[in-house]
Scaffold this motif. Structure first.
Motif, PDB file in Angstrom:
ATOM      1  N   ASN A  40       0.964  -0.898  -0.071  1.00 12.92           N
ATOM      2  CA  ASN A  40       0.059   0.129   0.184  1.00 12.92           C
ATOM      3  C   ASN A  40       0.954   1.133   0.002  1.00 12.92           C
ATOM      4  OD1 ASN A  40      -1.695   2.287   1.273  1.00 12.92           O
ATOM      5  ND2 ASN A  40      -3.351   0.517   0.599  1.00 12.92           N
ATOM      6  N   THR A  41       0.356   2.386  -0.475  1.00 13.89           N
ATOM      7  CA  THR A  41       1.110   3.609  -0.654  1.00 13.89           C
ATOM      8  C   THR A  41       1.632   4.160   0.729  1.00 13.89           C
ATOM      9  OG1 THR A  41      -0.928   4.832  -1.036  1.00 13.89           O
ATOM     10  CG2 THR A  41       0.289   4.106  -2.884  1.00 13.89           C
ATOM     11  N   PRO A  99       5.110   1.675   1.616  1.00 12.57           N
ATOM     12  CA  PRO A  99       5.662   0.905   0.335  1.00 12.57           C
ATOM     13  C   PRO A  99       6.696  -0.055   0.671  1.00 12.57           C
ATOM     14  CG  PRO A  99       5.792   3.452  -0.142  1.00 12.57           C
ATOM     15  CD  PRO A  99       5.245   2.916   1.426  1.00 12.57           C
ATOM     16  N   LEU A 107       3.771   5.136 -11.475  1.00 13.22           N
ATOM     17  CA  LEU A 107       4.199   5.545 -10.146  1.00 13.22           C
ATOM     18  C   LEU A 107       4.796   6.786 -10.238  1.00 13.22           C
ATOM     19  CD1 LEU A 107       5.938   2.194  -9.099  1.00 13.22           C
ATOM     20  CD2 LEU A 107       3.410   2.802  -9.265  1.00 13.22           C
ATOM     21  N   ASP A 135       7.315   9.956  -0.582  1.00 11.94           N
ATOM     22  CA  ASP A 135       5.776   9.058  -0.665  1.00 11.94           C
ATOM     23  C   ASP A 135       6.133   8.552  -2.476  1.00 11.94           C
ATOM     24  OD1 ASP A 135       5.529  11.365  -2.400  1.00 11.94           O
ATOM     25  OD2 ASP A 135       3.649  11.685  -1.687  1.00 11.94           O
ATOM     26  N   VAL A 136       5.276   7.535  -2.538  1.00 17.51           N
ATOM     27  CA  VAL A 136       5.021   6.881  -3.815  1.00 17.51           C
ATOM     28  C   VAL A 136       3.563   6.780  -3.968  1.00 17.51           C
ATOM     29  CG1 VAL A 136       5.238   4.814  -5.417  1.00 17.51           C
ATOM     30  CG2 VAL A 136       7.097   5.312  -3.545  1.00 17.51           C
ATOM     31  N   ASN A 137       3.180   7.478  -5.240  1.00 22.39           N
ATOM     32  CA  ASN A 137       1.801   7.427  -5.677  1.00 22.39           C
ATOM     33  C   ASN A 137       1.587   6.700  -6.814  1.00 22.39           C
ATOM     34  OD1 ASN A 137       0.897   9.678  -3.646  1.00 22.39           O
ATOM     35  ND2 ASN A 137       3.054  10.460  -4.759  1.00 22.39           N
ATOM     36  N   ILE A 138       0.438   6.053  -7.033  1.00 21.14           N
ATOM     37  CA  ILE A 138      -0.034   5.285  -8.111  1.00 21.14           C
ATOM     38  C   ILE A 138      -1.220   5.800  -8.979  1.00 21.14           C
ATOM     39  CG2 ILE A 138      -0.700   2.747  -8.697  1.00 21.14           C
ATOM     40  CD1 ILE A 138       0.293   1.884  -5.858  1.00 21.14           C
ATOM     41  N   THR A 167      -4.265   3.409  -4.024  1.00 20.63           N
ATOM     42  CA  THR A 167      -3.358   3.339  -2.775  1.00 20.63           C
ATOM     43  C   THR A 167      -2.991   1.969  -2.839  1.00 20.63           C
ATOM     44  OG1 THR A 167      -5.404   2.850  -1.318  1.00 20.63           O
ATOM     45  CG2 THR A 167      -4.651   5.115  -1.716  1.00 20.63           C
ATOM     46  N   TYR A 208      -0.962  -1.144  -4.484  1.00 20.49           N
ATOM     47  CA  TYR A 208      -0.153  -1.659  -5.575  1.00 20.49           C
ATOM     48  C   TYR A 208      -0.191  -3.304  -5.630  1.00 20.49           C
ATOM     49  CZ  TYR A 208       3.691  -3.721  -8.227  1.00 20.49           C
ATOM     50  OH  TYR A 208       4.342  -4.265  -9.179  1.00 20.49           O
TER      51      TYR A 208
END
Length: 453
Positions: free
Chosen positions: A11-12, A15, A275, A289-292, A302, A304
């Motif tokens: 999940n974001t 990660p 991403l 952060d990492v966003n999808i 949110t 992956y």
């Protein structure tokens, strides 16, 4: 060096990061460097950047990272070394060549006054030699733009700010000026020339420090975010698509909660997901952060979910619309079989890539250190990639821009005898477009007035 595991779901909010066992003595901490994945290898290359120390870098920094051995390598480059610079771009082609363009040298890179660049530096990673192609009618120097390789034939330059005469200044001083997102640059590699293109549609606001990725089918470029050219405290988090066949911008309706506005981030395509990682906020603090973005549903999500079949090369992309890596490079869908025609040259390749490497701009720093990102994707089964022979004429092949060998595009409105392409008037602009006077050619420009960088 941090690695993001794409073989497990996450999940974001949490990660799957891990720290690589890489000696910090192997590389000097820098920011705003250029980076590109090296095709047909397990490596990625970085060039230049800003020193994080008060004194400038003593030595030029052109390195590559071996993702199988997990170590940095400083190649023995033949010829004149690339100049030390920052905020430039790097893209690689299938011949193992890295194309560097634009950027700025200043006190933080070489210890001298500002110098802006508008010529190509070409690094051959097969021989580790450097050449400097001579091109007529070079555009004005530019920084904070994106460069995208198209079909291994063209390099598309989008956005950024140009160093040129300010049309609003009666004294004609050189300054960094916004450039409209309708004003695109296309470099024709085979014919060694620049082509100016005027794009239409729903034109994005001018921006710098944005990201750009090529779609899986090679027919469009997706951009995200960036900062306003003249206001470092105003960032964006919007998404626009440039259709290469018509050179028209569109803005998809996207569901979900978008990432916070940012610039100097990086974007990557994994299966049908884009991403978006890291970046700088309006107050110049870094995001971690990492966003999808789901391209199939055009929604920010949110969760992956690892597509093991796609990662291992057993299936093609989920929906055939997503592709490639940092926006500064181009790679075919590693799992697809691409059929060509009798005029195309077949190249049988089988690539086993330990990781697809993406490098996060060191402008996003934590505790003063540069952060690098390695996306762990093992790629198999890239077969029967067809590449058309490059034409020796000076005309632009209308069917070759914005498509791969399996695409059919017939509506690209190029006039072969023109170097500037005009499309129909934009019907709905998202913001005011800024006109910039583009000056002539030259290796670099030195400012006669102080610029705010």
């Amino acid at each position: 060096m941090h690695s993001l595991n794409l073989y497990e779901s996450w999940n974001t909010t949490d990660p799957a990061w891990s720290i690589m066992n890489t000696s910090i003595d192997q590389i000097q901490p820098v920011s705003f460097f250029a980076a590109t994945y090296l095709s047909n290898t397990h490596n990625f290359l970085i060039d230049g950047g800003t020193s994080l120390y008060l004194e400038p870098a003593i030595k030029n920094q052109t390195l590559y990272y071996d993702t199988l051995k997990d170590n940095w390598v400083k190649p023995n480059i033949k010829g004149q070394m690339p100049v030390r610079r920052k905020q430039h771009t790097a893209v690689s082609d299938y011949q193992g060549r890295v194309w560097l363009w634009g950027g700025l040298s200043d006190m933080s890179t070489y210890g001298g006054p500002n110098i802006f660049y508008n010529t190509w530096t070409l690094i051959n990673t097969q021989t580790w030699s450097v050449t400097y192609p001579q091109v007529e009618n070079n555009p004005s120097p530019r920084i904070d733009h994106t460069a995208t390789m198209i079909s291994n034939k063209y390099i598309l330059i989008i956005g950024g700010v140009v160093y040129s005469h300010d049309v609003t200044d009666p004294t004609g001083q050189l300054a960094l000026n916004p450039v409209s997102m309708s004003s695109l640059l296309l470099f024709d590699i085979a014919n060694n020339r620049w082509i100016q293109i005027t794009a239409g549609g729903n034109i994005p606001a001018p921006r710098r420090g944005h990201s750009a990725v090529l779609s899986l089918d090679g027919k469009s470029v997706i951009i995200f975010g960036g900062g306003m050219p003249e206001d470092e405290h105003t960032q964006m988090n919007d998404v626009f698509i440039l259709e290469l066949a018509t050179m028209r911008w569109t803005a998809p309706a996207i569901k979900g909660v978008p990432p916070k506005p940012r610039r100097y981030h990086k974007a990557y395509i994994v299966d049908d997901l884009m991403l978006v990682a890291f970046g700088l906020s309006s107050n110049n603090t870094g995001f971690d952060d990492v966003n999808i973005l789901s391209i199939s549903s055009w929604s920010w999500i949110t969760q992956y979910t690892a597509n093991i079949a796609w990662l291992s090369g057993k299936t093609t992309s989920t929906n055939g619309v997503a592709r490639n890596n940092t926006g500064n490079i181009t790679d075919y869908d590693p799992n697809s079989n691409i059929e060509g025609n009798e005029n195309e040259v077949s190249t049988e390749t089988r690539i086993k890539v330990g990781v697809i490497a993406g490098v996060i701009s060191g402008g996003v720093v934590i505790l003063g250190g540069g952060i690098f990102l390695v996306l762990s994707i093992v790629i198999f089964k890239r077969k029967q990639i067809r590449k058309k022979k490059l034409s020796n004429s000076n005309a632009v092949d209308p069917a070759s821009i914005g498509q791969d060998s399996d695409s059919t595009i017939t509506d690209l409105a190029f006039e072969p005898h023109l170097t500037t392409v005009q499309f129909q008037k934009p019907d709905n602009r998202s913001s005011t477009c800024y006109a910039t006077q583009i000056e002539g050619e030259g290796h670099f420009y030195k400012p006669n007035a102080k610029t705010d960088e």
